[in-house]
Every structure is written in C-alpha cells, then in structure tokens.
Design a protein around this motif. Structure first.
Motif, PDB file in Angstrom:
ATOM      1  N   PRO A  25       0.834  -1.207   0.000  1.00 55.01           N
ATOM      2  CA  PRO A  25       0.000   0.000   0.000  1.00 55.01           C
ATOM      3  C   PRO A  25       0.872   1.261   0.000  1.00 55.01           C
ATOM      4  CG  PRO A  25      -0.809  -1.588   1.611  1.00 55.01           C
ATOM      5  CD  PRO A  25       0.509  -2.123   1.104  1.00 55.01           C
ATOM      6  N   GLY A  26       0.544   2.173  -0.871  1.00 57.16           N
ATOM      7  CA  GLY A  26       1.268   3.432  -0.941  1.00 57.16           C
ATOM      8  C   GLY A  26       2.522   3.403  -1.787  1.00 57.16           C
ATOM      9  N   ALA A  27       2.860   2.249  -2.389  1.00 56.15           N
ATOM     10  CA  ALA A  27       4.093   2.164  -3.179  1.00 56.15           C
ATOM     11  C   ALA A  27       4.038   3.068  -4.408  1.00 56.15           C
ATOM     12  CB  ALA A  27       4.348   0.715  -3.592  1.00 56.15           C
ATOM     13  N   ALA A  28       2.903   3.068  -5.092  1.00 49.33           N
ATOM     14  CA  ALA A  28       2.776   3.910  -6.294  1.00 49.33           C
ATOM     15  C   ALA A  28       2.884   5.387  -5.930  1.00 49.33           C
ATOM     16  CB  ALA A  28       1.450   3.625  -6.992  1.00 49.33           C
ATOM     17  N   ARG A  29       2.254   5.770  -4.816  1.00 50.29           N
ATOM     18  CA  ARG A  29       2.325   7.162  -4.393  1.00 50.29           C
ATOM     19  C   ARG A  29       3.754   7.527  -3.990  1.00 50.29           C
ATOM     20  NH1 ARG A  29      -2.078   8.902  -0.105  1.00 50.29           N
ATOM     21  NH2 ARG A  29      -3.322   8.247  -1.902  1.00 50.29           N
ATOM     22  N   ALA A  30       4.457   6.581  -3.368  1.00 52.21           N
ATOM     23  CA  ALA A  30       5.840   6.853  -2.956  1.00 52.21           C
ATOM     24  C   ALA A  30       6.739   7.065  -4.172  1.00 52.21           C
ATOM     25  CB  ALA A  30       6.361   5.703  -2.102  1.00 52.21           C
ATOM     26  N   ARG A  31       6.529   6.273  -5.234  1.00 55.39           N
ATOM     27  CA  ARG A  31       7.322   6.455  -6.457  1.00 55.39           C
ATOM     28  C   ARG A  31       7.083   7.825  -7.064  1.00 55.39           C
ATOM     29  NH1 ARG A  31       5.725   1.183  -7.491  1.00 55.39           N
ATOM     30  NH2 ARG A  31       4.125   1.892  -8.969  1.00 55.39           N
ATOM     31  N   LEU A  32       5.826   8.220  -7.116  1.00 53.87           N
ATOM     32  CA  LEU A  32       5.498   9.522  -7.686  1.00 53.87           C
ATOM     33  C   LEU A  32       6.097  10.647  -6.843  1.00 53.87           C
ATOM     34  CD1 LEU A  32       4.024  11.245  -9.758  1.00 53.87           C
ATOM     35  CD2 LEU A  32       1.955  11.051  -8.355  1.00 53.87           C
ATOM     36  N   LEU A  33       5.987  10.526  -5.528  1.00 55.06           N
ATOM     37  CA  LEU A  33       6.531  11.551  -4.648  1.00 55.06           C
ATOM     38  C   LEU A  33       8.046  11.642  -4.784  1.00 55.06           C
ATOM     39  CD1 LEU A  33       6.098  13.632  -2.399  1.00 55.06           C
ATOM     40  CD2 LEU A  33       6.307  11.746  -0.741  1.00 55.06           C
ATOM     41  N   PHE A  34       8.712  10.486  -4.834  1.00 55.83           N
ATOM     42  CA  PHE A  34      10.162  10.461  -4.992  1.00 55.83           C
ATOM     43  C   PHE A  34      10.578  11.128  -6.294  1.00 55.83           C
ATOM     44  CE2 PHE A  34      14.001   8.314  -6.594  1.00 55.83           C
ATOM     45  CZ  PHE A  34      14.887   8.596  -5.550  1.00 55.83           C
ATOM     46  N   THR A  35       9.855  10.851  -7.371  1.00 52.42           N
ATOM     47  CA  THR A  35      10.166  11.445  -8.675  1.00 52.42           C
ATOM     48  C   THR A  35       9.989  12.959  -8.643  1.00 52.42           C
ATOM     49  OG1 THR A  35       9.452   9.411  -9.791  1.00 52.42           O
ATOM     50  CG2 THR A  35       9.616  11.401 -11.134  1.00 52.42           C
ATOM     51  N   CYS A  36       8.902  13.411  -8.034  1.00 52.58           N
ATOM     52  CA  CYS A  36       8.653  14.850  -7.968  1.00 52.58           C
ATOM     53  C   CYS A  36       9.709  15.563  -7.120  1.00 52.58           C
ATOM     54  CB  CYS A  36       7.263  15.107  -7.389  1.00 52.58           C
ATOM     55  SG  CYS A  36       5.904  14.587  -8.468  1.00 52.58           S
ATOM     56  N   VAL A  37      10.085  14.950  -6.000  1.00 46.84           N
ATOM     57  CA  VAL A  37      11.117  15.551  -5.160  1.00 46.84           C
ATOM     58  C   VAL A  37      12.438  15.631  -5.912  1.00 46.84           C
ATOM     59  CG1 VAL A  37      12.517  15.204  -3.083  1.00 46.84           C
ATOM     60  CG2 VAL A  37      10.038  14.912  -2.981  1.00 46.84           C
ATOM     61  N   ALA A  38      12.795  14.555  -6.608  1.00 45.66           N
ATOM     62  CA  ALA A  38      14.038  14.554  -7.382  1.00 45.66           C
ATOM     63  C   ALA A  38      14.011  15.642  -8.449  1.00 45.66           C
ATOM     64  CB  ALA A  38      14.259  13.192  -8.017  1.00 45.66           C
ATOM     65  N   ALA A  39      12.867  15.817  -9.112  1.00 43.13           N
ATOM     66  CA  ALA A  39      12.753  16.852 -10.146  1.00 43.13           C
ATOM     67  C   ALA A  39      12.891  18.246  -9.545  1.00 43.13           C
ATOM     68  CB  ALA A  39      11.416  16.712 -10.870  1.00 43.13           C
ATOM     69  N   VAL A  40      12.288  18.463  -8.368  1.00 39.13           N
ATOM     70  CA  VAL A  40      12.395  19.770  -7.718  1.00 39.13           C
ATOM     71  C   VAL A  40      13.839  20.044  -7.292  1.00 39.13           C
ATOM     72  CG1 VAL A  40      11.715  21.099  -5.674  1.00 39.13           C
ATOM     73  CG2 VAL A  40       9.990  19.827  -6.978  1.00 39.13           C
ATOM     74  N   VAL A  41      14.498  19.030  -6.720  1.00 40.28           N
ATOM     75  CA  VAL A  41      15.897  19.198  -6.288  1.00 40.28           C
ATOM     76  C   VAL A  41      16.782  19.523  -7.487  1.00 40.28           C
ATOM     77  CG1 VAL A  41      17.894  17.988  -5.332  1.00 40.28           C
ATOM     78  CG2 VAL A  41      15.656  17.764  -4.237  1.00 40.28           C
ATOM     79  N   LEU A  42      16.596  18.792  -8.595  1.00 41.57           N
ATOM     80  CA  LEU A  42      17.386  19.074  -9.795  1.00 41.57           C
ATOM     81  C   LEU A  42      17.158  20.500 -10.279  1.00 41.57           C
ATOM     82  CD1 LEU A  42      17.372  16.005 -12.219  1.00 41.57           C
ATOM     83  CD2 LEU A  42      19.306  17.023 -11.028  1.00 41.57           C
ATOM     84  N   THR A  43      15.914  20.926 -10.281  1.00 39.51           N
ATOM     85  CA  THR A  43      15.598  22.275 -10.757  1.00 39.51           C
ATOM     86  C   THR A  43      16.252  23.334  -9.863  1.00 39.51           C
ATOM     87  OG1 THR A  43      13.489  21.477 -11.640  1.00 39.51           O
ATOM     88  CG2 THR A  43      13.729  23.858 -11.342  1.00 39.51           C
ATOM     89  N   LEU A  44      16.181  23.143  -8.551  1.00 41.44           N
ATOM     90  CA  LEU A  44      16.794  24.105  -7.636  1.00 41.44           C
ATOM     91  C   LEU A  44      18.311  24.145  -7.806  1.00 41.44           C
ATOM     92  CD1 LEU A  44      14.697  23.436  -4.399  1.00 41.44           C
ATOM     93  CD2 LEU A  44      14.541  25.399  -5.955  1.00 41.44           C
TER      94      LEU A  44
END
Length: 391
Positions: A99-118
């Motif tokens: 439970p929550g694995a799909a949401r965790a993948r999406l969250l991890f991807t979004c965080v990585a994208a934000v960190v890269l952008t910053l």
C-alpha cells in the motif's frame, strides 16, 4: 570520425527511432495502465533526445531566456522516463504492491525533479549555450552534486526495473514474450552500467578546456557515454517490439501463403463453387484485409481439399486417369497435374478424370498446419504448370 558517427546516431537516428515508436504506440495509450505508462516512457525519452540538435538548443534558450535550459530539460525527461518505466513494469507484472508504493514512487520522482531544478538554478553556472555548457565546470561542487542527484535517481530506477523484469522472466513461457522481457531486463542493466560509468567519468575528468569559435565548450564526452544510452534505448525498443513483431511476421507469412494459394484456389472454386463459404475474395482484397489471417488461410486450404473430394466423386470410376510419370515421386506435382486437368474438364462441362492411383484419398495433412503446407506445395506445382502452358 568515430565520435562524429556516434553524435550523428544520438542526435538524429535515436530521436527518429523513439518518435516512431511513440506514433506506433499512440492508439494503445488510451487502453490499459501498462500501455499508457509505456507510451509515456517513449514520449519522455523522445523529448529528451530531441533537444540535441543545435537549432533546438538555441531556440529553447531564446524562448526561455536560459542559455543552457536544455541541460535541465534532458535530465527532467530522463527522471520522468525512469518513473514511467517503473510504472510500466509494475503494471505488466500483475502482482499486488505494498500500500502506498505507487504514491511513494510519484513523490520520490517529484522531489528529485524539484531538487534538480533548484540545483540547476542556484548551483550551476549558466555561461554557455546548450546542454554541454556544464562540461566546462565539472570540478565545481554544485555541478558534481547536480549530476550525482540525476545519476543516482536514474541508477535506482534502472536497477529496480532490471530486477523486476528479470524476476518476472521465469513466469513467462519461452518464446517471443520471454525474449522481449529479457531485452527489457538487459536495458535496465545497461542503464545501471551507464550511470556508474558517468559517476566515474565526471569524478575523474576535469573541466573542458576546448572551446569552439563562438566560445562554447566542446562536449566533454566519450564514445562509451554515447554508446551505452543508445544501447539501452535499442534494447528497450526491442523488448517492447519483439512480441508484436512476431504477430506481424505471422500476419505477413499468412498473407504470403494466401497469395500463393490464390491461383489454385480461384481455379478449383470456379469449378466447384459450392465449397466456398461466403463471398469469394480477390487477391487484392486478401492483401488489404487486416487482422489475424491464420483462420482464413486454413479455410482456404480446406476449401481446396473439399473441392478435390467433389472432383474425385465426380470422376468416373475407371478409365481416363491422368497419365503420371512413373518416375515422378512428387505427389504434390501429381495432384497439381490432376487438378489442372480436372479444372479444364469442368470448364468444358465434362466430368473430372479419375485421379492417378498414386494419389490416396488421404493425401494431404492431418492437421490444419499440415494441410496448409501440403496445399502450398500443390499450389507451387500448379503455378508452374500454368506457366509452362503459356509458353
């Protein structure tokens, strides 16, 4: 020369290949979750590859006001493609997740994208145009951190995909599907090797010291850095195209068989029209008919066999048999010669001649595949007879 060839491959051929797959997979994007994830994977890969040409780099730079925006763009699309690959492999495995694995993948991807952008905005120098401007600053801590974040995210996704594809391989029967999954696992493994090599390359190479006439840093790339991602993409393309390619090959094989059978079939059903189910089809209409043709091919072969049986029953029991060369052991040629004579007799409102003794009532195949193979042999001999008659 070798580097120029690699750059040509990656600048033009790889984008063309991936965009071709995107167009091919577009109809399926509106069906299942797995197909949507696969289409999104190829779309993000194609977008990331498409910014390599110089005119696109400069155009995006002028549009956004950021000279090296393609650097960020290709890394964000790389992270997105890694995310969609994981979504695809999870969908095709058909196994429940935590439970929550799909949401965790999406969250991890979004965080990585934000960190890269910053990091791109605040830690990278922006003193050169295009994605290779970063090559002049490899020694800077902000650049190393930026590349480390991307390579780590990509390596984790590639490793996860490789493991999931490989472990799912054993549950798939041998054949095209297993070969495709093996290629997908190899693509993931290649992605891991690529990111590990990029770690080594960035940490072991200093800044670029070669600039072109416009003061733009020359790409600090190696052949390995070009070959590995190209190999990864090719393996991924093979992985998703081998199973449907097998279907395409089967379709083309059946169409070719129908084309070869058509002259014999059209002649015998003209003599015995009652064996045809439905409306007789022309040779051109056969070629333009989509979908599975194996059933039509089997029907075509059995229609010929039914016509043969009708012609046998129509022939007198004695006398008038078609002459057969005693040395001719090719039964397909014997049957073709008799069919040619029987069709000619029917055209003149005469009963078919008795079949040669060499032809048993069971001549042909015991299964649909064997019957099709036999009728193809007869059709080949029949065509040769027709050609000989016209000379």
């Amino acid at each position: 020369m070798e580097e120029d060839l690699m750059r040509l491959l990656f600048t033009w051929l790889m984008p063309a290949l991936t965009w071709g797959i995107v167009l091919w997979r577009t109809p399926s994007a509106f069906t299942t979750r797995a197909n949507r994830a696969l289409w999104a994977t190829f779309t993000t890969i194609a977008l990331g590859l498409s910014v390599r040409p110089a005119f696109i780099e400069s155009g995006l730079g002028h549009l956004t006001g950021i000279r090296d925006v393609t650097q960020l763009f290709k890394h964000l699309t790389g992270i997105a493609s890694a995310y969609f690959v994981l979504e695809y492999v999870q969908a095709v495995r058909h196994r429940p997740e935590r439970p929550g694995a799909a949401r965790a993948r999406l969250l991890f991807t979004c965080v990585a994208a934000v960190v890269l952008t910053l990091l791109f905005v605040f830690a990278l120098p922006h003193d050169a145009d295009g994605a290779f401007g970063i090559d002049a600053h490899y020694s800077q801590p902000g650049v190393k951190l930026y590349l480390c974040v991307f390579n780590t995210v990509f390596a984790m996704a590639a490793a996860r995909a490789a493991v999931l594809f490989w472990t799912n391989r054993a549950s798939v029967p041998r054949g095209a599907l297993r070969a495709g999954i093996t290629c997908l696992a190899a693509a993931g493994a290649t992605g891991v090797v690529y990111t590990l090599y990029r770690y080594y390359f960035v940490l072991s190479n200093g800044d670029s010291t070669v600039f072109d006439a416009n003061g733009k840093p020359m790409p600090l790339q190696s052949t390995t850095s070009e070959v590995l991602p190209a190999l990864m993409i090719v393996l991924f393309v093979l992985g998703v195209t081998i199973p449907p390619a097998r279907t395409l090959v089967g379709y083309l094989r059946d169409q070719y068989a129908l084309w070869r059978l058509h002259p014999l079939w059209s002649d015998v059903v003209a003599a015995v029209p009652q064996v045809v189910l439905g409306t007789p089809s022309s040779r051109l209409r056969d070629l333009l008919t989509p979908g599975d043709r194996s059933v039509d091919l089997a029907h075509r072969a059995f229609a010929i066999r039914d016509a043969v049986l009708v012609l046998r029953e129509d022939s007198p029991s004695v006398g008038g048999a078609v002459a057969v060369d005693a040395a001719d052991g090719d039964l397909a040629r014997v049957e073709a010669r008799w069919l040619r004579s029987a069709v000619d007799h029917r055209a003149r409102d005469l009963p078919a001649p008795p079949p040669p003794a060499a032809l048993a009532a069971t001549t042909g195949g015991r299964t649909p595949r064997e019957e099709v193979a036999w009728m193809l042999a007869v059709a080949t001999a029949y065509r040769q007879l027709r050609v000989a008659e016209t000379r």
